[in-house]
Design an enzyme around this catalytic site. Structure first.
Site, PDB file in Angstrom:
ATOM      1  N   THR A  19      -2.225   1.439  -5.140  1.00 54.20           N
ATOM      2  CA  THR A  19      -2.685   2.678  -4.526  1.00 54.20           C
ATOM      3  C   THR A  19      -3.908   3.240  -5.237  1.00 54.20           C
ATOM      4  OG1 THR A  19      -2.043   4.942  -3.960  1.00 54.20           O
ATOM      5  CG2 THR A  19      -1.081   4.013  -5.951  1.00 54.20           C
ATOM      6  N   GLY A  20      -4.667   4.027  -4.507  1.00 55.05           N
ATOM      7  CA  GLY A  20      -5.804   4.724  -5.099  1.00 55.05           C
ATOM      8  C   GLY A  20      -5.415   6.070  -5.672  1.00 55.05           C
ATOM      9  N   ASP A  79       0.878  -1.160   0.000  1.00 52.91           N
ATOM     10  CA  ASP A  79       0.000   0.000   0.000  1.00 52.91           C
ATOM     11  C   ASP A  79       0.926   1.224   0.000  1.00 52.91           C
ATOM     12  OD1 ASP A  79      -2.263   1.535   0.197  1.00 52.91           O
ATOM     13  OD2 ASP A  79      -2.356   1.418   2.371  1.00 52.91           O
ATOM     14  N   LYS A  80       0.428   2.380  -0.450  1.00 49.69           N
ATOM     15  CA  LYS A  80       1.322   3.543  -0.527  1.00 49.69           C
ATOM     16  C   LYS A  80       1.201   4.478   0.669  1.00 49.69           C
ATOM     17  CE  LYS A  80       0.646   7.353  -2.885  1.00 49.69           C
ATOM     18  NZ  LYS A  80       1.027   8.417  -1.906  1.00 49.69           N
ATOM     19  N   THR A  81       0.057   5.157   0.779  1.00 46.81           N
ATOM     20  CA  THR A  81      -0.099   6.187   1.798  1.00 46.81           C
ATOM     21  C   THR A  81      -0.037   5.602   3.201  1.00 46.81           C
ATOM     22  OG1 THR A  81      -1.494   7.423   0.267  1.00 46.81           O
ATOM     23  CG2 THR A  81      -1.525   8.105   2.573  1.00 46.81           C
ATOM     24  N   ASP A 114      -0.723  -0.356   6.167  1.00 49.66           N
ATOM     25  CA  ASP A 114      -0.834   0.144   7.534  1.00 49.66           C
ATOM     26  C   ASP A 114      -2.240  -0.144   8.049  1.00 49.66           C
ATOM     27  OD1 ASP A 114      -1.731   1.847   5.565  1.00 49.66           O
ATOM     28  OD2 ASP A 114      -1.588   3.622   6.816  1.00 49.66           O
ATOM     29  N   LYS A 127      -8.844  -3.883  -4.799  1.00 46.72           N
ATOM     30  CA  LYS A 127      -7.480  -4.238  -4.410  1.00 46.72           C
ATOM     31  C   LYS A 127      -7.280  -5.748  -4.331  1.00 46.72           C
ATOM     32  CE  LYS A 127      -6.080   0.066  -2.211  1.00 46.72           C
ATOM     33  NZ  LYS A 127      -5.497   0.734  -1.034  1.00 46.72           N
TER      34      LYS A 127
END
Length: 592
Positions: free
Chosen positions: A542-543, A395-397, A589, A570
């Site tokens: 990621t979105g 995941d990114k953020t 996260d 996802k």
């Protein structure tokens, strides 16, 4: 939600939705309690005890029994003729055998009780395993040695009995300690909920009641800084709610009428009234706790292999014992006591001391190492498979990036104001906003002026008077609409790096721009580098928009990017990678 919050969100590089909370409750067979424990920990239970208290009792029980057995093993070994012969000493005295028998009887019934009851349970279920093997070995050693004390010819094997019981108790004590350390995660989750809630009466007044008394349909007032007592829907008021402890998303989530809130999250700004929609086992937090509890009770392939090995070892031990006895009696013509002596030796030797101790040690060590590194092992089999990974999806953020916005660039379009002044004017106006971008600007500026006026510009930003001057902090859309000129190449370069840009207008002059970015974690770069050295492909999911995603991927050396993916899509992307024949791990996260 303020208009300004809408304005900045329009240019936000990421718009992550919260995790789906209504997952079906997993059915789970409760762990049974009682001191008559065996290796699988399937015990007859007392439902009033919590899972954590149950394991705490078991740890204390195994510990208590182990220290008693260890204390008794020392005189048992000192009084055993076989040990004395080995040490070339003679400590024999009148009635020493009876003292030896008495001490060993305590060891057999007190120390061996968990294994004897485990043997009975396994035979009742027709599933002989480790407990059957241990119980059989200590029973034969005890009964045979006691027969020798009463006149039967042979060797005393009480020392074998006491050492076997001691080692097995130690193994189970270690294993239960590892389970206890993991179960502390449940306590931390339980502490997320407050003890009381402000329930709203029909006349509009409130009463403080225990959270356990809340029912579906009750209305509850939640003040700033308080925790949400249960899952519900906002029916009055607006606020920002921090759900980081549950979803991992560090950015507070704006809540207004009709929005769902999760029990355990923290209300940061403003008072809200919610209507309770889920309580008890149906709540999001309870479902997470159930998953954690199931994880602690799951067994790895190594444990399953050990249990299967114990089953066949039991069969082999009994068969070998019978063959030994028959061979000495029928083929060599030896006496009954000679044959029995050899049979008991075979039965005791085939009991796997090492196997009984090794598996709990492995579980304990792997659990402690994982906990030290921040891992909560949900499924031990999956944990073991991790050594064969081909790809890891990130995941990114909040995972590869910090998840919080900070000022990265100040673009100055003239000579009338310094960079510090541009930032200070913007921050002074942003003092009235609760948006994450505003917080980033305020943190960077530090000192500010008190604004004289403050208004929102519909769909575009905010305006007001600061230090006697008219100031606007607006979106790129406002600047384009007003046809204001600015160095587009400079702004586009910053935007191409996935950063959000807001413009500052002072006295109707486009003075500068402030760029804010979600900082890439330094540890992310190290992790990606280490994984590449191990030959593992790194993928980002990621979105965010493609431009932002590509920038972060380029900075980190990500091999493959899936951008603009909706939350419910996802899982399909993970399956897509798995469809390529790869063993895949997903990391993010929070509880995703």
């Amino acid at each position: 939600m303020s208009q300004h919050q809408h304005d900045h969100r329009e240019n936000h590089p990421s718009d992550r939705s919260q995790a789906q909370h209504d997952s079906e409750k997993d059915t789970k067979q409760s762990d049974e309690s009682g001191m008559n424990s065996h290796h699988d920990h399937d015990h007859e239970g007392h439902e009033e005890h919590s899972h954590h208290e149950h394991h705490k009792q078991m740890v204390q029980d195994f510990k208590f029994r182990f220290w008693w057995v260890l204390g008794l093993t020392i005189p048992i070994m000192a009084l055993s003729p076989m040990i004395q012969d080995f040490l070339c000493v003679d400590w024999r005295f009148t009635a020493d055998k009876w003292i030896l028998a008495a001490l060993s009887t305590v060891v057999y019934f007190f120390g061996g009780w968990p294994f004897l009851t485990g043997l009975a349970d396994e035979l009742k279920k027709k599933q002989p395993g480790m407990m059957t093997l241990i119980g059989l070995a200590i029973s034969i050693a005890y009964l045979y040695s006691t027969a020798v004390v009463f006149g039967f010819e042979g060797d005393l094997l009480y020392w074998e009995l006491s050492t076997l019981v001691g080692i097995m108790l130690l193994g189970h004590w270690i294993e239960m300690r590892s389970v206890m350390s993991a179960s502390s995660a449940l306590e931390e989750l339980a502490e997320l909920l407050p003890g009381e809630a402000h329930r709203v009466k029909e006349d509009g007044s409130t009463e403080d009641v225990p959270v356990e008394e809340l029912q579906q349909g009750d209305k509850v007032l939640i003040k700033p800084g308080e925790k949400v007592p249960a899952d519900g829907v906002v029916v009055k008021g607006e606020s920002s709610v921090n759900e980081a402890m549950l979803t991992g998303e560090s950015k507070p989530v704006d809540k207004a009428n009709g929005d769902e809130v999760i029990g355990g999250s923290v209300n940061e700004k403003g008072s809200i009234t919610i209507e309770i929609s889920k309580t008890g086992d149906d709540s999001f937090l309870s479902q997470v706790m159930n998953l954690v509890e199931e994880a602690q009770q799951s067994k790895s392939k190594t444990q399953d292999l050990a249990n299967r090995a114990a089953f066949w070892l039991t069969i082999v031990a009994i068969t070998a014992g019978l063959i030994t006895f028959g061979a000495w009696i029928f083929f060599t013509g030896q006496s009954f006591d000679f044959a029995m002596n050899r049979t008991v030796a075979v039965m005791v030797i085939t009991c796997p001391h090492a196997l009984g101790l090794a598996i709990p040690l492995v579980v304990s060590r792997s659990t402690s190492i994982a906990a030290t590194n921040g891992f909560l092992i949900r499924n031990r089999s999956a944990f073991e498979q991790a050594r064969n990974l081909d790809s890891i999806i990130f995941d990114k953020t909040g995972t590869l990036t910090e998840g919080t916005f900070t000022v990265t660039n100040i673009l100055n379009f003239g000579d009338d104001h310094s960079d510090e002044e541009i930032l200070k004017y913007a921050a002074s106006l942003e003092k009235n906003s609760e948006h994450p971008l505003a917080k980033g600007i305020l943190e960077k500026a530090g000192e500010t002026w008190e604004p004289d006026e403050f208004n929102s510009i519909t769909g575009m930003g905010i305006e007001g008077k600061v230090n006697g001057k008219s100031v606007k902090v607006v979106s790129p859309g406002y600047v384009r609409e007003q046809e204001m000129e600015y160095p587009t190449a400079e702004v586009e370069k910053v935007s191409s790096q996935g950063k959000t840009v807001v413009f500052v207008i002072i006295e109707d002059q486009l003075t500068g721009a402030i760029a804010l970015g979600d900082q890439i974690r330094e540890s992310s770069k190290n992790a990606i580098h280490a994984l590449h050295k191990m030959g593992i492909e790194c993928i980002m999911l990621t979105g965010d928009n493609q431009q932002t995603a590509d920038y972060v991927a380029g900075e980190l050396g990500i091999d493959q990017v899936f951008a603009e993916v909706l939350p419910d899509e996802k899982a399909d992307k993970v399956k897509e990678v798995q469809g390529q024949g790869k063993l895949v791990a997903m990391t993010g996260d929070g509880v995703n």
